[in-house]
Write a protein that holds these residues in place. Structure first.
Motif, PDB file in Angstrom:
ATOM      1  N   SER A 239      17.347 -53.197  23.578  1.00  0.00           N
ATOM      2  CA  SER A 239      16.205 -53.020  24.475  1.00  0.00           C
ATOM      3  C   SER A 239      15.205 -54.160  24.348  1.00  0.00           C
ATOM      4  O   SER A 239      14.654 -54.632  25.352  1.00  0.00           O
ATOM      5  CB  SER A 239      15.523 -51.689  24.175  1.00  0.00           C
ATOM      6  N   SER A 242      16.874 -57.248  26.205  1.00  0.00           N
ATOM      7  CA  SER A 242      17.366 -57.164  27.577  1.00  0.00           C
ATOM      8  C   SER A 242      16.400 -57.762  28.586  1.00  0.00           C
ATOM      9  O   SER A 242      16.823 -58.415  29.546  1.00  0.00           O
ATOM     10  CB  SER A 242      17.667 -55.705  27.936  1.00  0.00           C
ATOM     11  N   SER A 243      15.091 -57.551  28.388  1.00  0.00           N
ATOM     12  CA  SER A 243      14.102 -58.100  29.325  1.00  0.00           C
ATOM     13  C   SER A 243      14.155 -59.621  29.338  1.00  0.00           C
ATOM     14  O   SER A 243      14.175 -60.251  30.397  1.00  0.00           O
ATOM     15  CB  SER A 243      12.697 -57.627  28.948  1.00  0.00           C
ATOM     16  N   HIS A 244      14.169 -60.193  28.145  1.00  0.00           N
ATOM     17  CA  HIS A 244      14.217 -61.654  28.040  1.00  0.00           C
ATOM     18  C   HIS A 244      15.495 -62.205  28.661  1.00  0.00           C
ATOM     19  O   HIS A 244      15.465 -63.204  29.391  1.00  0.00           O
ATOM     20  CB  HIS A 244      14.127 -62.071  26.575  1.00  0.00           C
ATOM     21  N   THR A 246      17.318 -60.921  31.036  1.00  0.00           N
ATOM     22  CA  THR A 246      17.241 -60.803  32.492  1.00  0.00           C
ATOM     23  C   THR A 246      16.410 -61.923  33.094  1.00  0.00           C
ATOM     24  O   THR A 246      16.785 -62.532  34.100  1.00  0.00           O
ATOM     25  CB  THR A 246      16.642 -59.436  32.884  1.00  0.00           C
ATOM     26  N   VAL A 247      15.262 -62.212  32.480  1.00  0.00           N
ATOM     27  CA  VAL A 247      14.392 -63.299  32.958  1.00  0.00           C
ATOM     28  C   VAL A 247      15.103 -64.642  32.851  1.00  0.00           C
ATOM     29  O   VAL A 247      15.033 -65.473  33.760  1.00  0.00           O
ATOM     30  CB  VAL A 247      13.071 -63.313  32.161  1.00  0.00           C
ATOM     31  N   ASN A 286       9.111 -61.236  36.879  1.00  0.00           N
ATOM     32  CA  ASN A 286       9.005 -61.266  35.412  1.00  0.00           C
ATOM     33  C   ASN A 286       8.172 -60.127  34.828  1.00  0.00           C
ATOM     34  O   ASN A 286       8.631 -59.420  33.922  1.00  0.00           O
ATOM     35  CB  ASN A 286       8.479 -62.622  34.946  1.00  0.00           C
ATOM     36  N   ILE A 289      10.029 -56.822  35.316  1.00  0.00           N
ATOM     37  CA  ILE A 289      11.158 -56.683  34.383  1.00  0.00           C
ATOM     38  C   ILE A 289      10.671 -56.262  32.999  1.00  0.00           C
ATOM     39  O   ILE A 289      11.212 -55.337  32.383  1.00  0.00           O
ATOM     40  CB  ILE A 289      11.950 -58.002  34.302  1.00  0.00           C
ATOM     41  N   TYR A 290       9.635 -56.933  32.503  1.00  0.00           N
ATOM     42  CA  TYR A 290       9.157 -56.626  31.158  1.00  0.00           C
ATOM     43  C   TYR A 290       8.485 -55.261  31.087  1.00  0.00           C
ATOM     44  O   TYR A 290       8.578 -54.564  30.074  1.00  0.00           O
ATOM     45  CB  TYR A 290       8.189 -57.715  30.680  1.00  0.00           C
ATOM     46  N   SER A 291       7.801 -54.840  32.158  1.00  0.00           N
ATOM     47  CA  SER A 291       7.115 -53.549  32.128  1.00  0.00           C
ATOM     48  C   SER A 291       8.092 -52.391  32.289  1.00  0.00           C
ATOM     49  O   SER A 291       7.919 -51.328  31.692  1.00  0.00           O
ATOM     50  CB  SER A 291       6.034 -53.479  33.209  1.00  0.00           C
ATOM     51  N   ARG A 293      11.383 -52.412  31.432  1.00  0.00           N
ATOM     52  CA  ARG A 293      12.408 -52.349  30.395  1.00  0.00           C
ATOM     53  C   ARG A 293      11.826 -52.320  28.983  1.00  0.00           C
ATOM     54  O   ARG A 293      12.561 -52.414  28.012  1.00  0.00           O
ATOM     55  CB  ARG A 293      13.365 -53.537  30.532  1.00  0.00           C
ATOM     56  N   ASN A 294      10.504 -52.198  28.863  1.00  0.00           N
ATOM     57  CA  ASN A 294       9.879 -52.225  27.550  1.00  0.00           C
ATOM     58  C   ASN A 294       8.848 -51.100  27.461  1.00  0.00           C
ATOM     59  O   ASN A 294       7.828 -51.129  28.136  1.00  0.00           O
ATOM     60  CB  ASN A 294       9.223 -53.591  27.325  1.00  0.00           C
TER      61      ASN A 294
END
Length: 313
Positions: A239, A242-244, A246-247, A286, A289-291, A293-294
Motif C-alpha cells: 500500500s 502503490s501510489s508512488h 502509479t505516479v 497525483n 492517487i495519493y489521497s 490509495r493512502n
C-alpha cells in the motif's frame, strides 16, 4: 548578443488544439476545471502534511515537494493556454517563449529525479525498516531534494541555452500549445543536430537513469515484500508503494515516449496530447492517487478540511 542579432523572429504563434471558437470555449471550461482541481488537490496535500504530526516522515516530505512541483509546472503552462483559448492569434514573444521553456523544463526535470529519490525512500522503508529513521534522516532527505532541484535546473539551463543559440528565420508557427523544446527546435533554420544530441543526453540523465534506479528499487522492494510472512504487513508494504508506482507510470510513460527519441515520426497532434497529459492531466491525478490509495493522507485531508470549515455557533 551576437546570436540574438542572428534571430529575426520576435514572436511565435501557437496552432493550439482547434481553430473553432466553440470548441475552444469547451476546452477552456474543461482545462480551467482541471487546473482548479490541480491547485486545490495539491495545496490540500501540502496543508494536510504540514498540520498533521503523524505525516512528519521522509515519505511525506518528498510528497510535499512533488505537490509543490505539480503546482509550479502546470502553472507555467495552463494560464497561458487558457488565455489562448479565448484569443487569436495565439502569440508569445521570443523571450517569453524561452522563459517558459526554461521554467517548464526545470520543474519537469526536477519531478523525474524526485520520483527516483522517493523510490529510494520506499526501498529503505521496506528493506531496512529498523534502520529507516537513521538512514533517511532529515539531512539525507534535504540533500536528495536539493539534488533533484539542482539537477533539474541545470538540465533546463543547458537545453534553453542550446535552443537560444539556434537561428530562427521567418517560420514562427509552433504546432503546439506551449513553448516545448521539440516544437521550438523544429522551427530553426540552422543545424539542430547538437540540440538533438543534447536532448538524448538529457533523456538518459533525467529519464533513463532515474527510471533504472526506480526499477531496481522496486525489484528489491518486491523481493523483500514476498519474504514477509504476515499478510497484513505485506499488504501494508504494498500500500505504501502503490501510489508512488502509479505516479511513476503516468509520468515516465508519457515523457519517455515523447522525449527519448527526438526524431520519432509521431504526429504533431500526438505530441500535443502527450504534452497535455504530462502538463495538465498528471498534476491533477497525483493528489487524487495519493489521497485515494493512502489512508494516512485521506485522514489528514479530512482533518484539514474540517479545520478550515467554519462551525455553526
Amino acid at each position: 548578443m551576437e546570436q540574438r542579432n542572428q534571430t529575426s523572429i520576435k514572436e511565435f504563434i501557437f496552432v493550439g488544439f482547434s481553430s473553432d471558437q466553440g470548441a475552444n470555449l469547451c476546452l477552456f471550461a474543461v482545462v480551467l476545471s482541471m487546473y482548479f482541481i490541480t491547485l486545490t488537490g495539491n495545496t490540500l496535500i501540502i496543508v494536510a502534511i504540514r498540520i498533521d504530526p503523524r505525516l512528519s516522515t521522509p515519505m511525506y516530505f518528498f510528497l510535499t515537494n512533488l505537490s509543490f512541483l505539480d503546482i509550479c509546472y502546470t502553472t507555467s503552462v495552463v494560464p497561458q493556454l487558457l488565455v489562448h483559448f479565448l484569443t487569436s492569434p495565439k502569440t508569445i514573444s521570443f523571450n517569453r517563449c524561452m522563459a517558459q521553456l526554461c521554467i517548464s523544463l526545470t520543474f519537469g526535470s526536477i519531478e523525474f529525479i524526485l520520483l527516483a529519490a522517493m523510490a529510494y525512500d520506499r526501498y529503505v522503508a521496506v528493506c531496512y525498516p529498523l534502520h529507516y529513521k537513521v538512514i533517511m534522516n532529515r539531512t539525507v532527505c534535504i540533500q536528495l531534494a536539493l539534488a533533484s532541484w539542482i539537477g533539474g535546473f541545470l538540465n533546463a539551463l543547458v537545453q534553453t541555452g542550446f535552443t537560444m543559440r539556434l537561428h530562427f528565420c521567418t517560420f514562427n508557427i509552433i504546432n503546439h500549445f506551449a513553448c516545448e523544446v521539440l516544437g521550438v527546435i523544429k522551427l530553426a533554420c540552422s543545424e539542430t543536430f547538437i540540440n538533438e544530441i543534447m536532448l538524448m543526453v538529457a533523456g538518459v540523465i533525467v529519464l533513463l537513469i532515474p527510471c533504472i534506479l526506480i526499477m531496481l528499487s522496486y525489484v528489491y522492494i518486491i523481493r523483500a515484500i514476498l519474504h514477509i510472512h504476515s499478510s497484513e504487513s505485506r499488504q501494508r508494504a504494498f500500500s505504501t508503494c502503490s501510489s508512488h508506482l502509479t505516479v511513476v507510470t503516468f509520468c515516465y510513460g508519457t515523457a519517455a515516449f515523447a522525449y527519448m527519441n527526438p526524431r520519432t515520426n509521431t504526429s504533431p497532434n500526438q505530441d500535443k496530447m502527450l504534452a497535455f497529459v504530462y502538463a495538465v492531466v498528471t498534476p491533477m491525478l497525483n493528489p487524487i492517487i495519493y489521497s485515494l490509495r493512502n489512508k494516512e493522507v485521506k485522514g489528514a485531508l479530512a482533518k484539514a478540511v474540517r479545520k478550515n470549515v467554519p462551525t455553526e455557533s
